[in-house]
Scaffold this active site. Structure first.
Site, PDB file in Angstrom:
ATOM      1  N   CYS A 330       0.837  -1.441   0.045  1.00 27.35           N
ATOM      2  CA  CYS A 330      -0.013  -0.092  -0.031  1.00 27.35           C
ATOM      3  C   CYS A 330       0.760   1.132   0.074  1.00 27.35           C
ATOM      4  CB  CYS A 330      -0.930  -0.077   1.171  1.00 27.35           C
ATOM      5  SG  CYS A 330      -2.285   0.806   0.772  1.00 27.35           S
ATOM      6  N   HIS A 427      -3.716  -5.961   0.763  1.00 26.75           N
ATOM      7  CA  HIS A 427      -3.904  -6.041   2.346  1.00 26.75           C
ATOM      8  C   HIS A 427      -4.526  -7.502   2.769  1.00 26.75           C
ATOM      9  CE1 HIS A 427      -2.578  -2.011   3.410  1.00 26.75           C
ATOM     10  NE2 HIS A 427      -3.245  -1.763   2.857  1.00 26.75           N
TER      11      HIS A 427
END
Length: 486
Positions: A330, A427
């Site tokens: 991310c 994630h």
């Protein structure tokens, strides 16, 4: 009448989140339909919900303990700190923009309506709601407009049990002092107390326990011994982060100032072949690292500057010269590129920041936030995994021609030409046993036979049994009103 019970603490990090999870699992094991609720949370560790929003990671774990999918109503107000004085405000799963602390204090009273709306909607058709407070009701300077502790308890008419933390010391003063500063209306909501995190024989605290009962007039519901298996469950607060394991494969993660979604690393901590080191500010990245993971962050450009201030960019370059590998997740993925542009100032002053240049990609921040659950397949091993995306910004460039994964037919992430640097927006990928084993095995790391989900489920069951043993759960649940027979 809504049947609910609220745990409030004498301070932050007294173990409220874990206790709510344990009580949810205990209620589930008794055959009750139970759900967790936290009116207001402050955390950069967020989960994407089944209804397409985001809530605190602790409430997602509590939902799991209750046998439920996480829902935005379980945590209607989420504050995601971006600076020391400001945070993004998420209301019922959707970002409402960023506010400084003073502005949020003025806005807070308006947020009670969505909090109560979510609470009553969540309670519909359920036997029991277990509510978690935030911080401490003893912070009476924050009482005007409060929606997280006594303000909510009184508005929703939910009885409160006060949790003290004996491990940090002064637990008698914690509880007696809290009683001393609460006003009469708030005091009327408190039905008793419990002591958490006791190390040793709980009977050694019998005199202290009786003293608290005598001084406050509140009944005690038990003394809860330290639960060492808590490290097997996802942590919500960065203060709880720590290294683990003695495996031969060394994974290193720098603790960024706005580190986010760090529960991505939890499955790695439980692998017998992994030694995970969380590196705090002021320390160099260990030279014997096999893999460095750059985690998510709530402020990519700000934490990139923080990373450089620590000298970690120099450590990363040395790590790669030694043949090491790097994975950015991310915000960490965004940092690995050549530059990060934020023309609208979404994460601070508008501008462009030079990235680490370890991937040939560039990121442009935009206001649309990606919040979605995904099913993906790892490009190199073909291993399938579930996960989620939660980010602003889009990343593109030549290294995207070598994707980290595929979501349906869409390439995701990027890998450097030499294959030693990778980045992904995904994630939760390491929670998938098949992917984790395939990916770690490709890197030369040993993995164990037990699945991650099985470990979490077993730990939640053990936590429920721990609380059943040391708390008067019948009396606690009785505070919430008449419940169906188990």
């Amino acid at each position: 009448m809504t049947r609910a019970l609220m745990l409030q603490g004498t301070g932050s990090n007294v173990g409220k989140s874990l206790l709510v999870a344990g009580l949810c699992r205990a209620a589930l094991r008794r055959g009750l339909s139970v759900a967790p609720f936290k009116p207001q949370n402050m955390s950069n560790n967020a989960a994407v919900t089944a209804d397409g929003g985001e809530i605190g990671r602790a409430q997602a774990l509590q939902a799991r303990a209750a046998g439920l999918e996480p829902l935005t109503d379980m945590n209607p107000i989420l504050l995601k700190p971006e600076t020391d004085t400001g945070a993004q405000v998420v209301v019922q799963g959707r970002a409402r923009g960023a506010l400084r602390a003073r502005a949020f204090a003025a806005e807070k009273p308006k947020l009670m309506a969505p909090v109560l709306e979510s609470f009553h909607r969540l309670a519909t058709g359920r036997d029991l709601i277990i509510v978690e407070g935030a911080g401490s009701p003893a912070e009476v300077n924050l009482r005007p407009g409060d929606i997280a502790n006594m303000g909510f308890a009184r508005a929703a008419e939910v009885p409160v049990v006060l949790i003290g933390d004996i491990d940090r010391g002064g637990v008698i003063a914690q509880i007696v002092g809290t009683q001393a500063v609460l006003d009469p209306g708030d005091l009327a909501m408190v039905r008793g107390f419990a002591i958490n995190k006791f190390r040793g024989d709980p009977r050694l605290f019998d005199d202290g326990y009786r003293l608290i009962e005598a001084r406050t007039g509140w009944p005690g519901f038990g003394v809860i011994p330290w639960f060492p298996e808590a490290c097997r469950l996802p942590a919500e607060d960065a203060v709880d982060l720590g290294g683990t394991g003695r495996g031969s494969f060394h994974v290193v993660c720098p603790m960024l100032s706005r580190i986010a979604n760090f529960d991505d690393l939890d499955p790695l901590k439980l692998e017998p072949g992994i030694r995970l080191t969380m590196v705090p500010p002021g320390r160099a990245l260990p030279g014997d690292a096999d893999l460095v993971i750059l985690p998510g962050t709530k402020s990519t450009r700000g934490d990139l500057a923080f990373l450089r201030d620590q000298g970690w960019d120099i450590d990363l370059a040395a790590h790669l010269r030694r043949g090491g590998r790097v994975l950015g997740l991310c915000g960490g993925y965004q940092m690995l590129g050549r530059r990060i542009a934020d023309p609208d100032g979404l994460e601070g002053p508008p501008g462009v920041t030079e990235g680490l240049g370890l991937l040939d990609v560039e990121t442009v921040m935009h206001a649309d936030k990606t919040l979605t659950r995904i099913e993906a397949r790892h490009a190199a091993t073909g291993a399938a995994f579930s996960g989620y995306e939660i980010h602003i910004g889009a990343t593109d460039g030549p290294d995207r021609a070598r994707p980290f994964a595929h979501i349906d037919d869409r390439p995701e992430g990027a890998i450097s030409a030499d294959g030693r640097v990778a980045g992904s927006y995904l994630h939760g990928l390491f929670s998938e046993d098949g992917f984790r084993r395939a990916w770690l095995g490709r890197l030369g790391a040993e993995t164990g036979p037990e699945g991650y989900d099985a470990k979490v489920e077993a730990t939640l069951d053990a936590l429920a049994l721990h609380l059943e043993t040391h708390l008067d759960i019948d009396a606690l649940f009785a505070l919430a009103g008449d419940l169906p027979a188990s």
